[in-house]
Structures are given as structure tokens and as C-alpha cells.
Scaffold this motif. Structure first.
Motif, PDB file in Angstrom:
ATOM      1  N   GLY A   1      42.325  27.897  67.326  1.00 50.82           N
ATOM      2  CA  GLY A   1      43.093  26.767  67.838  1.00 50.82           C
ATOM      3  C   GLY A   1      42.398  25.954  68.895  1.00 50.82           C
ATOM      4  N   GLY A   2      41.159  26.265  69.210  1.00 51.11           N
ATOM      5  CA  GLY A   2      40.461  25.522  70.247  1.00 51.11           C
ATOM      6  C   GLY A   2      39.720  24.310  69.713  1.00 51.11           C
ATOM      7  N   VAL A   3      39.021  23.638  70.598  1.00 50.15           N
ATOM      8  CA  VAL A   3      38.160  22.499  70.267  1.00 50.15           C
ATOM      9  C   VAL A   3      36.821  22.741  70.936  1.00 50.15           C
ATOM     10  CG1 VAL A   3      37.798  20.028  70.568  1.00 50.15           C
ATOM     11  CG2 VAL A   3      40.079  20.875  70.053  1.00 50.15           C
ATOM     12  N   ILE A   4      35.732  22.442  70.221  1.00 51.29           N
ATOM     13  CA  ILE A   4      34.401  22.691  70.748  1.00 51.29           C
ATOM     14  C   ILE A   4      33.483  21.540  70.369  1.00 51.29           C
ATOM     15  CG2 ILE A   4      33.808  24.073  68.696  1.00 51.29           C
ATOM     16  CD1 ILE A   4      32.054  25.790  70.504  1.00 51.29           C
ATOM     17  N   ASP A   5      32.774  20.979  71.356  1.00 46.75           N
ATOM     18  CA  ASP A   5      31.772  19.934  71.128  1.00 46.75           C
ATOM     19  C   ASP A   5      30.393  20.579  71.171  1.00 46.75           C
ATOM     20  OD1 ASP A   5      33.700  17.991  70.964  1.00 46.75           O
ATOM     21  OD2 ASP A   5      33.449  17.283  73.018  1.00 46.75           O
ATOM     22  N   ILE A   6      29.573  20.282  70.170  1.00 49.32           N
ATOM     23  CA  ILE A   6      28.264  20.921  70.026  1.00 49.32           C
ATOM     24  C   ILE A   6      27.184  19.870  69.861  1.00 49.32           C
ATOM     25  CG2 ILE A   6      26.855  22.422  68.564  1.00 49.32           C
ATOM     26  CD1 ILE A   6      29.385  23.994  67.922  1.00 49.32           C
ATOM     27  N   LEU A   7      26.161  19.954  70.708  1.00 48.53           N
ATOM     28  CA  LEU A   7      24.996  19.077  70.629  1.00 48.53           C
ATOM     29  C   LEU A   7      23.930  19.762  69.788  1.00 48.53           C
ATOM     30  CD1 LEU A   7      23.496  16.497  71.784  1.00 48.53           C
ATOM     31  CD2 LEU A   7      22.546  18.059  73.490  1.00 48.53           C
ATOM     32  N   VAL A   8      23.420  19.046  68.777  1.00 52.05           N
ATOM     33  CA  VAL A   8      22.367  19.580  67.911  1.00 52.05           C
ATOM     34  C   VAL A   8      21.111  18.742  68.127  1.00 52.05           C
ATOM     35  CG1 VAL A   8      21.677  20.137  65.556  1.00 52.05           C
ATOM     36  CG2 VAL A   8      24.085  20.319  66.222  1.00 52.05           C
ATOM     37  N   THR A   9      20.046  19.393  68.594  1.00 50.91           N
ATOM     38  CA  THR A   9      18.816  18.696  68.964  1.00 50.91           C
ATOM     39  C   THR A   9      17.626  19.298  68.227  1.00 50.91           C
ATOM     40  OG1 THR A   9      19.695  18.324  71.187  1.00 50.91           O
ATOM     41  CG2 THR A   9      17.324  18.034  70.889  1.00 50.91           C
ATOM     42  N   PRO A  10      16.827  18.496  67.517  1.00 53.55           N
ATOM     43  CA  PRO A  10      15.588  19.010  66.938  1.00 53.55           C
ATOM     44  C   PRO A  10      14.535  19.211  68.024  1.00 53.55           C
ATOM     45  CG  PRO A  10      15.766  16.663  66.522  1.00 53.55           C
ATOM     46  CD  PRO A  10      17.046  17.070  67.210  1.00 53.55           C
ATOM     47  N   VAL A  11      13.769  20.280  67.915  1.00 55.96           N
ATOM     48  CA  VAL A  11      12.693  20.557  68.867  1.00 55.96           C
ATOM     49  C   VAL A  11      11.427  20.782  68.030  1.00 55.96           C
ATOM     50  CG1 VAL A  11      11.957  21.941  70.847  1.00 55.96           C
ATOM     51  CG2 VAL A  11      14.399  21.658  70.375  1.00 55.96           C
ATOM     52  N   ARG A  12      10.857  19.685  67.613  1.00 59.03           N
ATOM     53  CA  ARG A  12       9.673  19.734  66.765  1.00 59.03           C
ATOM     54  C   ARG A  12       8.422  19.425  67.582  1.00 59.03           C
ATOM     55  NH1 ARG A  12      11.592  15.671  62.127  1.00 59.03           N
ATOM     56  NH2 ARG A  12      11.550  14.358  63.994  1.00 59.03           N
ATOM     57  N   ALA A  13       7.265  19.742  67.011  1.00 59.36           N
ATOM     58  CA  ALA A  13       6.013  19.622  67.755  1.00 59.36           C
ATOM     59  C   ALA A  13       5.799  18.228  68.314  1.00 59.36           C
ATOM     60  CB  ALA A  13       4.843  20.033  66.866  1.00 59.36           C
ATOM     61  N   ALA A  14       6.201  17.194  67.570  1.00 63.05           N
ATOM     62  CA  ALA A  14       5.938  15.819  67.989  1.00 63.05           C
ATOM     63  C   ALA A  14       7.072  15.204  68.793  1.00 63.05           C
ATOM     64  CB  ALA A  14       5.657  14.954  66.764  1.00 63.05           C
ATOM     65  N   ASP A  15       8.172  15.936  68.983  1.00 66.97           N
ATOM     66  CA  ASP A  15       9.318  15.367  69.690  1.00 66.97           C
ATOM     67  C   ASP A  15       9.012  15.228  71.177  1.00 66.97           C
ATOM     68  OD1 ASP A  15      10.858  15.161  67.401  1.00 66.97           O
ATOM     69  OD2 ASP A  15      11.674  17.187  67.616  1.00 66.97           O
ATOM     70  N   PRO A  16       9.308  14.065  71.795  1.00 64.30           N
ATOM     71  CA  PRO A  16       8.939  13.836  73.198  1.00 64.30           C
ATOM     72  C   PRO A  16       9.595  14.801  74.176  1.00 64.30           C
ATOM     73  CG  PRO A  16      10.369  12.086  72.376  1.00 64.30           C
ATOM     74  CD  PRO A  16       9.957  12.879  71.188  1.00 64.30           C
ATOM     75  N   ALA A  17      10.776  15.323  73.838  1.00 61.61           N
ATOM     76  CA  ALA A  17      11.467  16.214  74.775  1.00 61.61           C
ATOM     77  C   ALA A  17      10.964  17.651  74.697  1.00 61.61           C
ATOM     78  CB  ALA A  17      12.972  16.189  74.510  1.00 61.61           C
ATOM     79  N   ARG A  18      10.138  17.980  73.705  1.00 58.45           N
ATOM     80  CA  ARG A  18       9.739  19.382  73.516  1.00 58.45           C
ATOM     81  C   ARG A  18       9.042  19.975  74.749  1.00 58.45           C
ATOM     82  NH1 ARG A  18       8.549  22.893  68.648  1.00 58.45           N
ATOM     83  NH2 ARG A  18       7.097  24.509  69.360  1.00 58.45           N
ATOM     84  N   PRO A  19       8.080  19.290  75.386  1.00 56.06           N
ATOM     85  CA  PRO A  19       7.438  19.899  76.558  1.00 56.06           C
ATOM     86  C   PRO A  19       8.421  20.229  77.680  1.00 56.06           C
ATOM     87  CG  PRO A  19       6.163  18.026  75.774  1.00 56.06           C
ATOM     88  CD  PRO A  19       7.463  17.991  75.047  1.00 56.06           C
ATOM     89  N   VAL A  20       9.407  19.355  77.880  1.00 56.19           N
ATOM     90  CA  VAL A  20      10.401  19.593  78.933  1.00 56.19           C
ATOM     91  C   VAL A  20      11.263  20.801  78.573  1.00 56.19           C
ATOM     92  CG1 VAL A  20      12.276  18.592  80.275  1.00 56.19           C
ATOM     93  CG2 VAL A  20      10.417  17.136  79.447  1.00 56.19           C
ATOM     94  N   LEU A  21      11.719  20.841  77.325  1.00 51.20           N
ATOM     95  CA  LEU A  21      12.537  21.965  76.885  1.00 51.20           C
ATOM     96  C   LEU A  21      11.734  23.259  76.947  1.00 51.20           C
ATOM     97  CD1 LEU A  21      14.361  20.370  73.816  1.00 51.20           C
ATOM     98  CD2 LEU A  21      15.146  20.520  76.172  1.00 51.20           C
ATOM     99  N   ALA A  22      10.460  23.194  76.578  1.00 52.24           N
ATOM    100  CA  ALA A  22       9.611  24.387  76.624  1.00 52.24           C
ATOM    101  C   ALA A  22       9.465  24.906  78.045  1.00 52.24           C
ATOM    102  CB  ALA A  22       8.240  24.071  76.029  1.00 52.24           C
ATOM    103  N   SER A  23       9.305  24.012  79.016  1.00 52.40           N
ATOM    104  CA  SER A  23       9.193  24.428  80.415  1.00 52.40           C
ATOM    105  C   SER A  23      10.474  25.072  80.904  1.00 52.40           C
ATOM    106  CB  SER A  23       8.839  23.221  81.292  1.00 52.40           C
ATOM    107  OG  SER A  23       7.553  22.725  80.999  1.00 52.40           O
ATOM    108  N   ALA A  24      11.615  24.497  80.517  1.00 57.71           N
ATOM    109  CA  ALA A  24      12.902  25.063  80.923  1.00 57.71           C
ATOM    110  C   ALA A  24      13.107  26.445  80.312  1.00 57.71           C
ATOM    111  CB  ALA A  24      14.038  24.126  80.509  1.00 57.71           C
TER     112      ALA A  24
END
Length: 389
Positions: free
Chosen positions: A92-115
Motif C-alpha cells: 500500500g505504499g508509494v516509492i520513487d526510484i531514480l535509475v541512473t546508468p553508470v557507464r565508462a563514458a558517462d560524465p558522472a561516473r568518476p564522481v560516483l566512483a569516488s563516492a
């Protein structure tokens, strides 16, 4: 996402492409809290969970799709009375889910990798990601460390990075994970952005005083709950690594002296199992004046009353005594060390989460006491909020 950092760090080190689905917000009886994540690599291997099973299959497919098309999406799942067999949360709940690709060429990958690397190594860090706003900003990330250094950003107005960094640092200080709403120029002006801020701090401490058989079982329970566990006893013959192989630290020292010099915080739990006045009284006199999350002491009812009288004699106030959980644990009828450890662990969880300790089958209180407010009328059972190439 940081809750599965060890596995994802290995994937990064191996050069794998993957997509990660992260819980952004919940309402009602949704089983997982913001920050919980499920990741899927290019081979279809999955780690983590976002719902305890209700929508895992649908989220898995969203991750596979994100790996193919490189699009970040924010998806809402919920329960619909009109379509009870649709993919959704049967609770009976509600859930919001973010789906993000983390591929070799994706600009956010280095930041996500550091985190991920920081979280996997037990270092404090906080990660802010845009989950709703202009398409060009979706999935962008900013990492903030305790020393104020940061990595990544959003590539927009310069005040945006500064404001988000300050807000993220505040979340990190408090150990909070949740959403943040801000204007795209770093103020309340401009188009609104919603960001998910995930904080990862070192494990909270459990300090077990008294190297007895019950302590051995409690150490195992504490590790299971995610605590960094220390055993302290003044008797070197009992406080040994052989008796407590799963403890993170063993201190052979008078309990009150150890507590005087060690670091504690608002998440620390102190479990006093010595039930010996020469140890208990000086230890509890100090413990009940510290800003810790929980102080419990083992002993019979008679021991409890005698100990309280001794504590009053050394100046412990009634307000301070009210903080003491004694006899320690919930009433489970426990007999064995393992059962007793379970009753203590259950009381610690109830204290942390605001639970009553009564059976859920006879209670009319929420199952998840720290869940987010329920969404208002008209909330869609499932909808895509945004996507970006």
C-alpha cells in the motif's frame, strides 16, 4: 546507492558498466528507505534491493533499459485499487526510484566512483544527485567530504554548486539521507530542482562492558545490526580475542576509565553487562551524563533497585536515572545468551526507531515509525517523472 558501495566499488575497479536504481522518496508502508539501491551490470548480475521484493523485477528491467539507452529516469511505484494486479507495492505504499546508468563514458561516473570508494572504505561522504529538473541536469552528481572538499558539480549557475555543497555538508554532519529542493541558480529563484542527498558515515558504536558469555552473543547481534563493537572489561583473563573473535576492539581497562577517554556520539549505545557494583556505579554515573543514544544495564530486579540506590548516593539525578534501561532488554522470556542478546538488540532498535515493543499483530501503530509522510490524494500509482539522454 552508498548502501551497496562495496559491491559497486568492485564493479568500478573491474571496469563494468552498470545501472543503479536508488530509492528517492517513500510514502505509506514502503519497505525500504531513501538511499536503498539495486544495481544491475551489463551481464544481468544484480545486487541490492529497493523494495524487499514487490517491484524488484520491474526495477531490474528499468536498469537494463538504462544501460542500453543511457537515459536517467525517475519512476514512481504504488498500489492502485483500480488495478490491484499491476506492478506495484502490495503493502500500500508509494516509492520513487531514480535509475541512473553508470557507464565508462558517462560524465558522472568518476564522481560516483569516488563516492562509492569512500563509502566502501568506511569514510564519511555525502553524494547529491539531481533527480527532478531540467533534462540536462538529471543524473548529475556532487560529492562532499567532511573536510569541505568536493568533486563533480552540475555545470549550471556557479551558485548552484556552492549552495548544494553547503546543504549536502549539513546532511553529512547529521548523517541524513533525503531530498532537497532548490532553484536551479542556487536559490529559491528559477526553475525548481529536486536532489537526493545520500550520506554515509562510519558505523555507529556499540560498547559492551563485561566480558561474559552474554556479551559474546551480544557482540554477534551488534555486528549483525551494523555496529562497530567494542568489548571492555578490567579482567584480562576474560577480555580476549579468543573469546570475542567478532569484536572490532577489545579494551582491557576499568570500564569508567575507558569511557572517559573514548569517543562517543549521539548514535552510540552502551550495554553494561557486568552487574557488579564496583564496575557499574562509576561507569553508569558517567554514562548517564553523556549524549549517547542508549544506556542499558543487566541485572535482576533486586540488582536494579540496589544499583539505582547506589547511583542516587553518588549524585545521579532522577532525570538521569530515567535514561537507564534496566533490567536491559525487552520481555521476550529470554533464557540463553543468544535469546538475551536478541532481547537487548530488539530494545535498542525500538529505542532508535520509536517502536513500542508490542506485537504488531495486536497493535494499531505504523509498522515503519520513521517513514516519510504519505502522499496526498491523487498520487499516481506509477508514472515516469523525467528522463534524459
Amino acid at each position: 546507492m552508498l548502501d551497496i558501495a562495496e559491491e559497486l566499488t568492485r564493479w568500478v575497479e573491474q571496469g563494468r558498466d552498470f545501472a543503479v536504481a536508488t530509492v528517492v522518496a517513500v510514502g505509506g508502508s514502503a519497505p525500504r528507505q531513501p538511499g536503498a539501491a539495486l544495481a544491475v551490470d551489463a551481464e544481468g548480475t544484480a545486487v541490492g534491493s529497493v523494495s524487499g521484493g514487490c517491484v524488484e523485477g520491474a526495477v531490474y528491467e528499468l536498469c537494463r533499459q538504462a544501460l542500453q539507452d543511457g537515459r536517467t529516469v525517475l519512476e514512481r511505484f504504488g498500489y492502485s485499487d483500480e488495478d490491484a494486479f499491476a506492478v506495484g507495492l502490495t503493502c500500500g505504499g508509494v516509492i520513487d526510484i531514480l535509475v541512473t546508468p553508470v557507464r565508462a563514458a558517462d560524465p558522472a561516473r568518476p564522481v560516483l566512483a569516488s563516492a562509492l570508494s569512500a563509502a566502501a572504505r568506511g569514510r564519511a561522504a555525502a553524494l547529491a544527485r539531481v533527480v527532478d529538473g531540467p533534462a540536462e541536469l538529471l543524473g548529475r552528481a556532487l560529492l562532499v567530504r567532511p573536510d569541505g572538499s568536493r568533486e563533480g558539480g552540475f555545470g549550471g549557475h556557479p551558485d548552484l554548486d556552492r549552495t548544494v555543497a553547503a546543504e549536502t555538508a549539513a546532511h553529512l554532519d547529521a548523517g541524513r539521507t533525503g531530498t532537497l529542493e532548490i532553484g536551479e541558480r542556487g536559490s529559491r529563484c528559477g526553475a525548481p530542482l529536486t536532489l537526493l542527498v545520500e550520506s554515509r558515515t562510519p558505523a555507529p558504536r556499540m560498547i559492551v562492558f563485561g566480558a561474559i558469555d552474554f556479551a559474546s552473543a551480544l557482540v554477534r547481534a551488534g555486528k549483525f545490526l551494523g555496529y562497530h563493537v567494542t568489548v571492555c572489561d578490567a579482567r584480562p583473563v576474560f577480555a580476549t580475542r579468543a573469546r570475542f573473535p567478532q569484536a572490532d576492539e577489545i579494551a582491557v581497562e576499568w570500564p569508567h576509565r575507558y569511557l572517559e577517554r573514548t569517543a562517543v556520539d549521539a548514535r552510540t549505545v552502551l550495554c553494561v553487562l557486568t552487574h557488579d557494583a564496583k564496575f557499574d556505579v562509576p561507569l553508569l554515573r558517567l554514562a548517564l551524563r553523556l549524549p549517547v543514544a542508549y544506556v542499558g544495564a543487566m541485572g535482576s530486579r533486586r540488582t536494579h533497585h540496589d544499583r539505582n540506590a547506589r547511583l542516587r548516593e553518588v549524585g545521579v539525578s532522577e532525570l538521569e536515572l530515567a535514561r537507564l534501561h534496566s533490567p536491559i532488554g525487552l520481555d521476550l522470556g529470554a533464557r540463553t545468551p543468544e535469546e538475551t542478546a536478541l532481547s537487548i538488540a530488539a530494545e535498542i532498535v525500538a529505542e532508535r526507531r520509536g517502536g513500542s515493543g508490542v506485537p504488531l499483530s495486536g497493535a494499531h501503530t505504523p509498522i515503519h515509525h520513521d517513514a516519510a509522510p504519505e502522499p496526498g490524494p491523487g498520487s499516481a500509482p506509477a508514472r515516469r517523472i523525467g528522463s534524459v539522454a
